[in-house]
Design an enzyme around this catalytic site. Structure first.
Site, PDB file in Angstrom:
ATOM      1  N   HIS A   1       0.954  -1.257  -0.038  1.00 43.77           N
ATOM      2  CA  HIS A   1       0.032  -0.012   0.114  1.00 43.77           C
ATOM      3  C   HIS A   1       0.855   1.350   0.121  1.00 43.77           C
ATOM      4  O   HIS A   1       0.624   2.067  -0.645  1.00 43.77           O
ATOM      5  CB  HIS A   1      -0.850  -0.156   1.239  1.00 43.77           C
ATOM      6  CG  HIS A   1      -1.725   1.241   1.457  1.00 43.77           C
ATOM      7  ND1 HIS A   1      -1.744   2.205   2.658  1.00 43.77           N
ATOM      8  CD2 HIS A   1      -2.535   1.820   0.702  1.00 43.77           C
ATOM      9  CE1 HIS A   1      -2.331   3.153   2.471  1.00 43.77           C
ATOM     10  NE2 HIS A   1      -2.933   2.801   1.282  1.00 43.77           N
TER      11      HIS A   1
ATOM     12  N   GLU B   1       1.904   1.741  -3.363  1.00 44.08           N
ATOM     13  CA  GLU B   1       0.897   2.429  -4.256  1.00 44.08           C
ATOM     14  C   GLU B   1       1.084   3.906  -3.996  1.00 44.08           C
ATOM     15  O   GLU B   1       0.956   4.635  -5.096  1.00 44.08           O
ATOM     16  CB  GLU B   1      -0.316   1.739  -3.714  1.00 44.08           C
ATOM     17  CG  GLU B   1      -1.576   2.329  -4.670  1.00 44.08           C
ATOM     18  CD  GLU B   1      -2.602   2.861  -3.480  1.00 44.08           C
ATOM     19  OE1 GLU B   1      -2.664   4.037  -3.482  1.00 44.08           O
ATOM     20  OE2 GLU B   1      -3.367   1.994  -3.001  1.00 44.08           O
ATOM     21  N   HIS B   2       1.116   4.554  -2.735  1.00 42.54           N
ATOM     22  CA  HIS B   2       1.020   5.895  -2.629  1.00 42.54           C
ATOM     23  C   HIS B   2       2.459   6.322  -3.502  1.00 42.54           C
ATOM     24  O   HIS B   2       2.310   7.302  -4.158  1.00 42.54           O
ATOM     25  CB  HIS B   2       1.235   6.059  -1.159  1.00 42.54           C
ATOM     26  CG  HIS B   2      -0.001   6.152  -0.315  1.00 42.54           C
ATOM     27  ND1 HIS B   2      -0.383   7.420   0.358  1.00 42.54           N
ATOM     28  CD2 HIS B   2      -1.155   5.287  -0.425  1.00 42.54           C
ATOM     29  CE1 HIS B   2      -1.688   7.104   0.691  1.00 42.54           C
ATOM     30  NE2 HIS B   2      -1.830   5.938   0.206  1.00 42.54           N
TER      31      HIS B   2
ATOM     32  N   GLU C   1      -3.584   8.143   7.401  1.00 43.78           N
ATOM     33  CA  GLU C   1      -4.615   7.217   6.827  1.00 43.78           C
ATOM     34  C   GLU C   1      -4.958   6.288   7.603  1.00 43.78           C
ATOM     35  O   GLU C   1      -6.183   5.859   7.922  1.00 43.78           O
ATOM     36  CB  GLU C   1      -3.930   6.837   5.386  1.00 43.78           C
ATOM     37  CG  GLU C   1      -5.141   6.130   4.687  1.00 43.78           C
ATOM     38  CD  GLU C   1      -4.932   5.470   3.412  1.00 43.78           C
ATOM     39  OE1 GLU C   1      -3.707   5.683   2.967  1.00 43.78           O
ATOM     40  OE2 GLU C   1      -5.623   4.742   2.583  1.00 43.78           O
TER      41      GLU C   1
END
Lengths: 448, 443
Positions: free
Chosen positions: A69, A72-73, A149
């Site tokens: 993840h 992905e950022h 997040e």
């Protein structure tokens, strides 16, 4: 009335054939192993392009959870050709909507745009497939964004905390044990080198699927894909260890105490997915079972637990047919003010027992089948949704064809099949229960 | 950075060419008014065998008066019975044919919606049920009692979410005594006061043909749409037009902190913005796209997220309603950083109000909005939303045709002027919900 109900399925099925015939799917695999799948949909002059990588939190191991993840950022943080910020600016200039998502089984990137801009999307997406900067100072800032997040989604959300602990309790060896966003301490200790390794290991054309749905010509898309993606070198992708979940024998329970106002519970039973099941009929029967329990307001949990017994303020059930690994058939709910979690839990077990002892009615079965067919039509109102289904099926290696067979396979399921899977899988020995016990704090939402 | 500017410039040239040569096929809107007074907007979109219907009433939460949550609760009860059918029967009648019924309420309007396959047999069943629950709901007492309890539980749920608490408090402080101050789903106090009689009365007064809009999109011809519209129209009383919603007073500077035991603090700040149809709307829309509406290219995201890593999400927008809606900015960050985050936002706002955007920023945002136009109307559901909006707020039927031209016409001076006129940091309302202590992990 009866007559109409009986005729529904045959009409619906013939209906579906009409709608899917104009929407053929074309596929081609480039020499470097990139699979390209195109579905032409000429309703509006738009298209979506999505790149799906076969990597997600289920590919991760202890200490680096959340790395898929975070990567992905970082995919939005620049390449030598398009330094940080340019990717977003160029896409903004062509009016594209773009984003990305990471799950247990995949990481995917998409753009949605006026179809004349397809080239720009391919140019940018193919560039970052092989040339990502992964600059350390950008990483340090972005890691803080990811931690925010996690605070937003999990730390400050009691139900999400419960779900995280539920998975960590239910799964021992299976990597579904870990949260997709990663454990906070693993994020604290993450290094840019972890991301560089991860990028090297997984971001290669032979580990990806490019899906395009929209007002395109498939041959032109293949040619464009060849031009932008064809020259990217492929690398061998390391096979992951199986890490199969050992057979669970005996119920597991976990209690989560968190600052909250409402009690909440999750119950899960270990089940195979379509990918891991021996007899695919069972997976489709489990899918129908979730529709019987929680497919709209006429389904059993709404009807019996919410409206009739009034034991639940809310109650749900779900099954992920398309997950790469065996997962769980889930129930969740919050009791009414006058009821306890124990009472809600018992009410859910009673519903399960009914499913194990009695056949579901013909009307219920037909209702779920009718909803299945209708939702197949409705989802064609969105190119994004269509591409999502294709991408996820390809990524877990079930193949996009599964999508076309879905309605037919659902139609074949009988009431006996549904009872059989309820008996076989919804059993105490493979059950995990997570309970959220609200902690009150003096200051909670009152003092100003 | 130089390279970036070059690239944008070349993209602009390309853009000018592409826009002038692109003609988007716009949906052809048929519009008429039924004998009984419903304004109908219809688009025939025969590619998929499905139909979407949205019936919109002048019955949003601004009509709740002292019973906040009344409209939302009434709409939630529509499908709990009609005639001899109970909630189970109604749900089955829709779902047996694969149809979906839903209702939603915002500050101004309420909408009841139906999505169905267009096959006549199924559609007719679904439409009959739709008309029946909208026009003749039976509001059984038992369902009322139960739904009220469930509402109270969902209000408890709101109380455990700082993101919801901050939004409610912001509207309350911003709108003071105005009906827009009240939350759509009500409060525990107001929900407890609502009676079945109030529900029935609200239904009778507000679900009427006067000022209602019917949007129909999908595999139905104009003739079929007329039949559908007539059936719906005949089932409802004409009623009378509601009084206009009161004018909104400008906001007063207010700062409030609500203590909440969360790791993050949630921030909402803003002031009174503009109403639908305001002549500055497009100037503000484009300007805000640059300020905080345009995602990763917007100033707020660049300053708060990309440069400083302070927040996962940060945004701003104008939300126009029949009367002046809010301008708001939101973010959430670890509690010990909240002061810094607010400072950064205030600086970005002050600079934007004072100096406006750059020519490059304006060009990029206009390109983004104009080139992205086809995405606004690429599904039946999107078109349905626009038809309801156009109908309800009396926007021109050419709203979509004119959209890009309106964006193109926005100049740098227009944006500067509009922002200076509309925004004034001295009237800002700022609400923070979160812990004043450092998060536990750092303690």
């Amino acid at each position: 009335m009866k007559k109409i109900i009986l005729s529904i399925n045959t009409i619906l099925v013939s209906f579906l054939l009409v709608t899917s015939s104009w929407a053929a799917v074309h596929e081609k695999t480039l020499e470097n192993g990139l699979k390209v799948i195109v579905k032409e949909d000429h309703r509006a002059p738009v298209a979506t392009a999505q790149v799906w990588y076969k990597v997600g939190s289920a590919s991760e191991y202890g200490g680096i959870t959340g790395v898929s993840h975070v990567l992905e950022h970082m995919m939005f943080k620049g390449t030598p050709k398009y330094p940080v910020g340019e990717f977003s600016e160029i896409l903004a200039s062509i009016g594209a909507r773009d984003n990305a998502f990471t799950s247990r089984d995949f990481t995917a990137y998409y753009q949605l745009f006026d179809v004349s801009k397809l080239k720009t999307s391919f140019e940018l997406e193919s560039d970052r497939m092989a040339q990502l900067n992964l600059d350390e100072s950008e990483f340090i800032k972005e890691l803080e964004v990811v931690k925010e997040e996690r605070r937003l989604r999990t730390e400050d959300n009691p139900n999400a905390l419960t779900y995280e602990q539920f998975n960590a309790t239910a799964y021992n060896s299976s990597p579904y044990h870990n949260p997709v966003i990663g454990w906070m301490n693993d994020l604290d200790n993450m290094k840019v080198t972890d991301l560089r390794d991860w990028y090297q290991q997984w971001y290669t054309p032979n580990n990806a699927t490019l899906v395009v749905v929209g007002d395109v010509n498939s041959e032109q898309v293949f040619a464009l894909a060849e031009k932008y993606y064809g020259a990217l070198p492929s690398r061998d992708v390391k096979q992951l260890k199986a890490r199969l979940e050992p057979k669970q024998v005996g119920e597991r329970r976990v209690e989560i105490k968190a600052v909250a106002k409402l009690p909440y519970m999750i119950i899960g039973y270990k089940v195979p997915s379509l990918k891991t099941v021996e007899d695919t009929r069972e997976a489709y029967a489990l899918s129908i079972l979730s529709g019987i329990l929680d497919g709209g307001r006429s389904s059993r949990l709404s009807k019996n637990l919410v409206r009739e017994q009034e034991v639940a303020a809310s109650a749900g059930a779900g099954y992920d047919l398309y997950s790469a690994r065996s997962n769980m058939f889930l129930f969740d709910g919050t009791p009414n003010a006058e009821n306890t979690l124990e009472e809600l839990e018992q009410a859910i077990y009673q519903e399960i027992e009914k499913l194990q002892n009695e056949l579901v009615s013909e009307r219920e079965l037909k209702r779920v089948k009718a909803q299945t067919v209708a939702s197949e039509v409705y989802q064609q109102d969105s190119v994004q949704r269509q591409a999502y289904i294709i991408g996820s099926l390809e990524t877990v290696e079930l193949g996009w064809q599964t999508m076309n067979e879905y309605a037919d396979n659902i139609q074949k399921i009988t009431a006996e099949d549904v009872r059989a899977v309820a008996k076989k899988y919804l059993v105490n020995d493979t059950k995990t229960v997570a309970i959220l016990t609200p902690l009150e704090r003096k200051s909670f939402g009152a003092k100003q | 950075m130089i390279k970036t500017t070059m690239l944008i410039r070349s993209a602009i040239l390309f853009f000018v060419l592409s826009i002038s040569s692109t003609v988007y096929a716009l949906p052809e809107i048929n519009a008429w008014t039924t004998d009984n007074g419903i304004k109908v907007l219809h688009v025939n979109s025969p590619e998929l065998p499905m139909v979407d219907i949205a019936l919109t009433f002048d019955a949003g939460s601004a009509r709740d008066n002292e019973l906040a949550g009344l409209s939302a609760m009434m709409h939630g009860l529509l499908d709990k019975g009609t005639g001899k059918l109970d909630a189970d029967d109604v749900a089955s009648r829709f779902e047996d044919v694969g149809a979906q019924f839903s209702a939603s309420v915002d500050l101004d309007r309420s909408s009841v919606m139906l999505r169905s396959l267009s096959n006549e047999e199924f559609f007719n069943d679904a439409l009959t049920m739709f008309i029946s629950v909208v026009s003749k709901p039976s509001f059984p007492e038992r369902d009322f009692d139960r739904e009220k309890k469930r509402l109270l539980i969902s209000l408890e749920d709101i109380d455990q979410r700082p993101s919801d608490i901050v939004g409610r408090k912001f509207f309350e402080l911003l709108y003071q005594q105005h009906p827009y101050a009240q939350p759509r789903s009500g409060t525990k106090q107001s929900a407890n006061k609502i009676t079945l009689k109030d529900i029935k009365k609200f239904h009778k007064s507000y679900l009427v043909t006067t000022n209602s809009i019917l949007a129909i999109v999908g595999d139905v011809s104009e003739q079929q749409a007329q039949d559908i519209a007539n059936k719906i129209s005949e089932s409802l009383p004409k009623g009378k037009a509601q009084e206009k919603i009161a004018l909104v007073k400008s906001s007063l500077e207010t700062k409030q902190h609500i203590d909440f035991p969360s790791q993050q603090s949630h921030v909402r700040m803003g002031q009174i913005g503009v109403e639908r149809g305001n002549p500055d709307y497009f100037n503000l829309y484009v300007g805000n796209h640059i300020l905080g509406g345009g995602g990763f290219t917007s100033r707020l995201v660049k300053e708060v997220r990309s440069k400083r890593g302070l927040s996962y999400s940060v945004y701003s927008y104008f939300l126009p309603y029949e009367q002046a809606g809010p301008f708001m900015l939101g973010l959430q960050t670890r509690s010990d950083q909240v002061t810094e985050a607010i400072q950064v936002c205030n600086q970005v706002l002050a600079d934007f109000i004072e100096n406006g955007p750059t020519q490059e920023e304006l060009a990029l945002s206009k390109q983004n909005i104009m080139n992205g136009f086809p995405l606004r109307i690429d599904s039946n559901r999107d078109i349905l939303g626009y038809l309801s909006l156009i109908g309800y707020y009396n926007l021109p039927l050419t709203y979509l045709d004119d959209f890009n031209k309106n964006i193109e016409n926005v100049s740098l001076e227009d944006v500067k002027k509009a922002f200076r006129k509309q925004l004034d940091l001295d009237t800002f309302v700022t609400v923070v919900v979160g812990s004043e202590q450092k998060p536990e992990e750092d303690a």
